[in-house]
Write a protein that holds these residues in place. Structure first.
Motif, PDB file in Angstrom:
ATOM      1  N   LYS A   1      48.152  -8.318 -24.645  1.00  0.00           N
ATOM      2  CA  LYS A   1      48.428  -9.475 -25.492  1.00  0.00           C
ATOM      3  C   LYS A   1      47.340 -10.537 -25.324  1.00  0.00           C
ATOM      4  CE  LYS A   1      52.510  -8.910 -27.574  1.00  0.00           C
ATOM      5  NZ  LYS A   1      52.652  -7.479 -27.334  1.00  0.00           N
ATOM      6  N   ALA A   2      46.850 -10.693 -24.089  1.00  0.00           N
ATOM      7  CA  ALA A   2      45.782 -11.657 -23.840  1.00  0.00           C
ATOM      8  C   ALA A   2      44.517 -11.288 -24.618  1.00  0.00           C
ATOM      9  CB  ALA A   2      45.471 -11.723 -22.341  1.00  0.00           C
ATOM     10  N   GLY A   3      44.185  -9.992 -24.634  1.00  0.00           N
ATOM     11  CA  GLY A   3      43.015  -9.549 -25.392  1.00  0.00           C
ATOM     12  C   GLY A   3      43.188  -9.743 -26.887  1.00  0.00           C
ATOM     13  N   GLN A   4      44.361  -9.424 -27.393  1.00  0.00           N
ATOM     14  CA  GLN A   4      44.631  -9.623 -28.824  1.00  0.00           C
ATOM     15  C   GLN A   4      44.593 -11.105 -29.182  1.00  0.00           C
ATOM     16  OE1 GLN A   4      48.394  -7.721 -28.628  1.00  0.00           O
ATOM     17  NE2 GLN A   4      47.509  -5.668 -28.521  1.00  0.00           N
ATOM     18  N   ALA A   5      45.133 -11.936 -28.300  1.00  0.00           N
ATOM     19  CA  ALA A   5      45.105 -13.378 -28.524  1.00  0.00           C
ATOM     20  C   ALA A   5      43.667 -13.884 -28.559  1.00  0.00           C
ATOM     21  CB  ALA A   5      45.889 -14.104 -27.433  1.00  0.00           C
ATOM     22  N   ALA A   6      42.829 -13.369 -27.658  1.00  0.00           N
ATOM     23  CA  ALA A   6      41.431 -13.802 -27.610  1.00  0.00           C
ATOM     24  C   ALA A   6      40.715 -13.474 -28.920  1.00  0.00           C
ATOM     25  CB  ALA A   6      40.716 -13.139 -26.436  1.00  0.00           C
ATOM     26  N   LEU A   7      40.934 -12.274 -29.454  1.00  0.00           N
ATOM     27  CA  LEU A   7      40.304 -11.896 -30.721  1.00  0.00           C
ATOM     28  C   LEU A   7      40.757 -12.817 -31.858  1.00  0.00           C
ATOM     29  CD1 LEU A   7      40.497  -7.984 -30.622  1.00  0.00           C
ATOM     30  CD2 LEU A   7      38.439  -9.387 -30.498  1.00  0.00           C
ATOM     31  N   ILE A   8      42.063 -13.073 -31.940  1.00  0.00           N
ATOM     32  CA  ILE A   8      42.580 -13.922 -33.005  1.00  0.00           C
ATOM     33  C   ILE A   8      42.050 -15.352 -32.857  1.00  0.00           C
ATOM     34  CG2 ILE A   8      44.667 -14.951 -33.990  1.00  0.00           C
ATOM     35  CD1 ILE A   8      46.138 -12.356 -33.265  1.00  0.00           C
ATOM     36  N   PHE A   9      42.035 -15.876 -31.643  1.00  0.00           N
ATOM     37  CA  PHE A   9      41.563 -17.241 -31.413  1.00  0.00           C
ATOM     38  C   PHE A   9      40.085 -17.379 -31.773  1.00  0.00           C
ATOM     39  CE2 PHE A   9      44.811 -18.831 -28.031  1.00  0.00           C
ATOM     40  CZ  PHE A   9      45.819 -18.616 -28.951  1.00  0.00           C
TER      41      PHE A   9
ATOM     42  N   ALA B   1      54.909 -12.695 -32.519  1.00  0.00           N
ATOM     43  CA  ALA B   1      55.082 -13.505 -33.723  1.00  0.00           C
ATOM     44  C   ALA B   1      54.241 -14.770 -33.666  1.00  0.00           C
ATOM     45  CB  ALA B   1      56.560 -13.855 -33.911  1.00  0.00           C
ATOM     46  N   SER B   2      54.229 -15.439 -32.521  1.00  0.00           N
ATOM     47  CA  SER B   2      53.477 -16.692 -32.408  1.00  0.00           C
ATOM     48  C   SER B   2      51.978 -16.464 -32.522  1.00  0.00           C
ATOM     49  CB  SER B   2      53.804 -17.394 -31.082  1.00  0.00           C
ATOM     50  OG  SER B   2      53.377 -16.622 -29.972  1.00  0.00           O
ATOM     51  N   LEU B   3      51.483 -15.341 -31.984  1.00  0.00           N
ATOM     52  CA  LEU B   3      50.046 -15.051 -32.080  1.00  0.00           C
ATOM     53  C   LEU B   3      49.649 -14.720 -33.512  1.00  0.00           C
ATOM     54  CD1 LEU B   3      49.462 -12.921 -28.840  1.00  0.00           C
ATOM     55  CD2 LEU B   3      48.846 -15.310 -29.252  1.00  0.00           C
TER      56      LEU B   3
ATOM     57  N   VAL C   1      36.820 -10.537 -36.972  1.00  0.00           N
ATOM     58  CA  VAL C   1      37.323 -10.564 -35.597  1.00  0.00           C
ATOM     59  C   VAL C   1      38.819 -10.860 -35.577  1.00  0.00           C
ATOM     60  CG1 VAL C   1      37.181 -11.761 -33.378  1.00  0.00           C
ATOM     61  CG2 VAL C   1      35.093 -11.214 -34.630  1.00  0.00           C
ATOM     62  N   GLY C   2      39.244 -11.866 -36.368  1.00  0.00           N
ATOM     63  CA  GLY C   2      40.664 -12.198 -36.429  1.00  0.00           C
ATOM     64  C   GLY C   2      41.501 -11.057 -36.962  1.00  0.00           C
ATOM     65  N   ALA C   3      40.974 -10.369 -37.972  1.00  0.00           N
ATOM     66  CA  ALA C   3      41.687  -9.227 -38.538  1.00  0.00           C
ATOM     67  C   ALA C   3      41.819  -8.100 -37.524  1.00  0.00           C
ATOM     68  CB  ALA C   3      40.965  -8.724 -39.793  1.00  0.00           C
ATOM     69  N   ALA C   4      40.771  -7.901 -36.722  1.00  0.00           N
ATOM     70  CA  ALA C   4      40.836  -6.864 -35.684  1.00  0.00           C
ATOM     71  C   ALA C   4      41.907  -7.199 -34.652  1.00  0.00           C
ATOM     72  CB  ALA C   4      39.471  -6.730 -35.005  1.00  0.00           C
ATOM     73  N   GLY C   5      41.968  -8.460 -34.261  1.00  0.00           N
ATOM     74  CA  GLY C   5      42.999  -8.870 -33.312  1.00  0.00           C
ATOM     75  C   GLY C   5      44.390  -8.697 -33.870  1.00  0.00           C
ATOM     76  N   ALA C   6      44.579  -9.091 -35.131  1.00  0.00           N
ATOM     77  CA  ALA C   6      45.889  -8.944 -35.765  1.00  0.00           C
ATOM     78  C   ALA C   6      46.279  -7.476 -35.897  1.00  0.00           C
ATOM     79  CB  ALA C   6      45.880  -9.620 -37.140  1.00  0.00           C
TER      80      ALA C   6
END
Length: 310
Positions: A277-285, A99-101, A132-137
């Motif tokens: 989660k770290a990889g998904q966070a990196a994409l969103i960030f 949720a926070s990511l 990139v952000g959409a891919a992470g989400a």
């Protein structure tokens, strides 16, 4: 210099309040209260507070004109009512870290909304950031959580959080002109009143059906946290700090919120942080960083692009 310290203190406290919410809300939901019941108490409490504050601070200030009144109603519906119903519903189903990511994509939504509603230009870096952000989400929403047994409906929860962040991004774009034109208490009093009119029909039964007599002190404290700290204090501090903080400083605290949320969730045993989660966070960030980059001269950043907070 003293004012600069106050701005940092206000932004850090707001960020910490938001970060703690993801884990503390798990103690309340769903054992002691249902999501809509919490939202009802939260919005009603804030609506009453800001109505009184408006009468004390700006008794003669009034939102005027059909366009501004319609804008205020829309802000209340999507920025308070739908935003909060979706947030607590989603958090009830998904993990605090997920949720926070997902919440951090609000700046991306602000850029898209500004392009549609305000005819802002989307630069190539911002377009890349959106992708990139959409891919992470997307990978986060579709992934299977590490604690799958605890969150069997995590995908539904993630979708609710994504919609929540989308509505809040739209709200930031819509509310900015009102905040520049009227006293903040005038705007907040109106939009929370509209939000309450939407929330109460959904949540009054859950609020009344709650067995408050059997709340332990810890749960009372967390409910007070949701109503006062998360809603009233966070809005007050955020509105004050935004008058003095630079976009770069606001960007730092956007990235700090999920970091604090992860630390709190892991420390309290509410969630686990995994490599996926770290990889998904990196994409969103990276996506948020690209859309938040300062455009070239003559192409101002859309209002609120770095002001995304829940």
């Amino acid at each position: 210099m003293k004012n600069q310290y106050r701005v940092h203190a206000a932004l850090f406290l707001v960020t910490l309040i938001y970060a703690g919410t993801y884990s503390l809300a798990k103690d309340l939901m769903p054992i002691y209260m249902k999501p809509f019941g919490i939202v009802t108490l939260r919005v009603l409490g804030a609506s009453l507070f800001f109505a009184v504050a408006k009468q004390l601070a700006a008794p003669h200030d009034k939102i005027r004109g059909r366009a501004d009144n319609l804008r205020a109603v829309l802000c209340g519906l999507i920025g308070i009512g739908m935003n909060q119903l979706l947030f607590f519903s989603g958090l009830n189903y998904t993990s605090p870290i997920s949720a926070s990511l997902l919440q951090t994509i609000s700046p991306i939504v602000v850029v898209l909304a500004s392009a549609v509603l305000l005819s802002e230009k989307i630069t190539v870096p911002r377009l890349l950031g959106i992708g990139v952000g959409a891919a992470g989400a997307a990978t986060l929403i579709l992934s299977r959580p590490a604690q799958a047994a605890l969150y069997p409906h995590a995908t539904l929860g993630n979708v609710c959080i994504l919609l929540n962040a989308t509505f809040f991004g739209l709200y930031l774009v819509l509310v900015a002109p009102l905040m520049r034109k009227y006293h903040p208490f005038t705007v907040l009093g109106r939009i929370f009143l509209v939000g309450a009119l939407l929330v109460v029909p959904f949540g009054w039964r859950e609020a009344l059906a709650t067995d408050y007599a059997h709340f332990p002190p810890k749960i009372w404290a967390e409910l007070f946290y949701m109503v006062f700290f998360l809603t009233i204090l966070a809005y007050l501090l955020n509105n004050w700090a935004l008058k003095y903080a630079s976009p770069a400083l606001l960007g730092v605290y956007i990235y700090l919120q999920p970091v604090l949320a992860v630390l709190i969730a892991v420390a309290l045993g509410k969630d686990v942080f995994t490599w996926d989660k770290a990889g998904q966070a990196a994409l969103i960030f990276v996506g948020v960083w690209l859309v938040s980059k300062k455009p070239k001269a003559g192409d101002p950043a859309p209002a609120g692009v770095l002001e995304a907070q829940d």
